[in-house]
Every structure is written in C-alpha cells, then in structure tokens.
Design an enzyme around this catalytic site. Structure first.
Site, PDB file in Angstrom:
ATOM      1  N   ASP A   1       0.845  -1.185   0.000  1.00  0.00           N
ATOM      2  CA  ASP A   1       0.000   0.000   0.000  1.00  0.00           C
ATOM      3  C   ASP A   1       0.885   1.241   0.000  1.00  0.00           C
ATOM      4  O   ASP A   1       2.091   1.169  -0.270  1.00  0.00           O
ATOM      5  CB  ASP A   1      -1.001  -0.038   1.160  1.00  0.00           C
ATOM      6  CG  ASP A   1      -0.369   0.204   2.533  1.00  0.00           C
ATOM      7  OD1 ASP A   1       0.861   0.417   2.645  1.00  0.00           O
ATOM      8  OD2 ASP A   1      -1.133   0.174   3.526  1.00  0.00           O
ATOM      9  N   HIS A   2       0.299   2.378   0.329  1.00  0.00           N
ATOM     10  CA  HIS A   2       0.982   3.668   0.277  1.00  0.00           C
ATOM     11  C   HIS A   2       2.144   3.803   1.268  1.00  0.00           C
ATOM     12  O   HIS A   2       2.962   4.701   1.126  1.00  0.00           O
ATOM     13  CB  HIS A   2      -0.024   4.802   0.507  1.00  0.00           C
ATOM     14  CG  HIS A   2      -0.853   4.608   1.740  1.00  0.00           C
ATOM     15  ND1 HIS A   2      -1.992   3.825   1.734  1.00  0.00           N
ATOM     16  CD2 HIS A   2      -0.704   5.051   3.008  1.00  0.00           C
ATOM     17  CE1 HIS A   2      -2.525   3.828   2.938  1.00  0.00           C
ATOM     18  NE2 HIS A   2      -1.748   4.550   3.738  1.00  0.00           N
TER      19      HIS A   2
ATOM     20  N   CYS B   1       2.659  -3.141   4.336  1.00  0.00           N
ATOM     21  CA  CYS B   1       1.766  -2.040   4.690  1.00  0.00           C
ATOM     22  C   CYS B   1       2.352  -1.370   5.926  1.00  0.00           C
ATOM     23  O   CYS B   1       3.436  -1.742   6.372  1.00  0.00           O
ATOM     24  CB  CYS B   1       0.314  -2.496   4.877  1.00  0.00           C
ATOM     25  SG  CYS B   1      -0.083  -3.363   6.403  1.00  0.00           S
TER      26      CYS B   1
ATOM     27  N   HIS C   1      10.042 -22.821  11.043  1.00  0.00           N
ATOM     28  CA  HIS C   1       9.045 -23.509  11.868  1.00  0.00           C
ATOM     29  C   HIS C   1       7.637 -23.488  11.296  1.00  0.00           C
ATOM     30  O   HIS C   1       6.846 -24.387  11.606  1.00  0.00           O
ATOM     31  CB  HIS C   1       9.013 -22.905  13.270  1.00  0.00           C
ATOM     32  CG  HIS C   1      10.250 -23.168  14.051  1.00  0.00           C
ATOM     33  ND1 HIS C   1      10.415 -22.716  15.338  1.00  0.00           N
ATOM     34  CD2 HIS C   1      11.391 -23.835  13.743  1.00  0.00           C
ATOM     35  CE1 HIS C   1      11.601 -23.086  15.796  1.00  0.00           C
ATOM     36  NE2 HIS C   1      12.221 -23.766  14.841  1.00  0.00           N
TER      37      HIS C   1
ATOM     38  N   ARG D   1       9.025 -32.139  13.500  1.00  0.00           N
ATOM     39  CA  ARG D   1       7.943 -31.885  14.452  1.00  0.00           C
ATOM     40  C   ARG D   1       7.079 -30.698  14.046  1.00  0.00           C
ATOM     41  O   ARG D   1       5.922 -30.598  14.435  1.00  0.00           O
ATOM     42  CB  ARG D   1       8.505 -31.682  15.850  1.00  0.00           C
ATOM     43  CG  ARG D   1       9.266 -30.388  16.044  1.00  0.00           C
ATOM     44  CD  ARG D   1       9.891 -30.335  17.448  1.00  0.00           C
ATOM     45  NE  ARG D   1      10.337 -29.013  17.807  1.00  0.00           N
ATOM     46  CZ  ARG D   1      11.497 -28.473  17.458  1.00  0.00           C
ATOM     47  NH1 ARG D   1      12.347 -29.156  16.706  1.00  0.00           N
ATOM     48  NH2 ARG D   1      11.826 -27.258  17.853  1.00  0.00           N
TER      49      ARG D   1
END
Length: 143
Positions: A8-9, A65, A98, A132
């Site tokens: 975005d801006h 953003c 992870h 895991r």
C-alpha cells in the site's frame, strides 16, 4: 523462482528496494503494489499476491503495509497461504523454519528499508525444517 509483491501507500520505497535486490539475484517478480504514497486500501494489493501463491503462480509472496498486520490478515484468508509478520531477520528465519510461511509481511512504519531487504533475503534463503513442525503446519488451515 517467482515472487509476487504487493504494497500500500506505506511501502513504495520498500518495494522498489526489494524488487531491485530480487531482480539483481535473478528472481522473476510480479508487482501488484502501488508506486505512490497516495492513500489506498491494502487488501486491493494483498489479494493478488495471495492468489498467486495460493494458485501456484508464485513460489513466495511479499506484502507491505504500515503495520504489516492488515495486509497479513488479508492474505492469510486465502487457501494454502501462510503469511508471517516479520520485524527482524530472526523472525523471518523462524516463520520459514518452523511455520513454512510462503508470504512475508513487512511493517514499513516499524522497519527500515535495509532491514526489510535483509528480512526478504533471509526469508527466501531459509528452508522449512519439517519434522515436528510439519504436524503443526498441517493444523493451521481450517477445513
């Protein structure tokens, strides 16, 4: 490798630096972000990135953003998307290692451009550890 990016801006200068680094390394980049600081709505730039990742048109996504939160919430609504909000290189390692994140969300108002570039480099060079963590990743998506 194909990367989709949207901002975005709050992020045009961040995107410019990140895209420059990616292209210098030979990545193919699809740019959905705005190039101005005129106010826009971050979902309009996050959804196309998430669509690319979800549909396999991009290997990874980058979204930017102000806080990184709104655009992360947006892209995480898409199937097969796991976006991680990163504000340091160490977090960028962990969301890949992870969580097998496939989109990095960057908070432009809380990181420097140099930090953002470093986080993206780290994110893209870190492999998912599996083991895991795979069982946990399998439980993320709602059925």
């Amino acid at each position: 490798m194909k990367i989709s990016i949207g901002n975005d801006h709050a992020g045009p200068e961040y995107k410019k630096a990140i895209v420059g680094m990616l292209e210098a390394k030979g990545y193919e980049v699809t740019n959905y972000g705005t190039d101005t600081e005129a106010s826009v709505d971050y979902p309009d730039f996050g959804h196309p990135v998430a669509n690319d990742v979800s549909e396999g048109k991009a290997d990874f996504g980058i979204v930017i953003c102000g806080s990184g939160n709104g655009i992360a919430m947006t892209v995480n609504k898409h199937p097969k998307v796991r976006a991680g909000l990163c504000w340091s290189k160490e977090i960028a390692v962990l969301v890949r290692l992870h969580n097998d994140a496939n989109i990095i969300s960057i908070p432009a108002r809380f990181t420097s451009i140099a930090q953002a570039v470093e986080m993206v480099e780290t994110f893209l060079s870190t492999e998912f550890e599996g083991g895991r963590h795979q069982n946990r990743v399998n439980k993320i998506a709602c059925s």
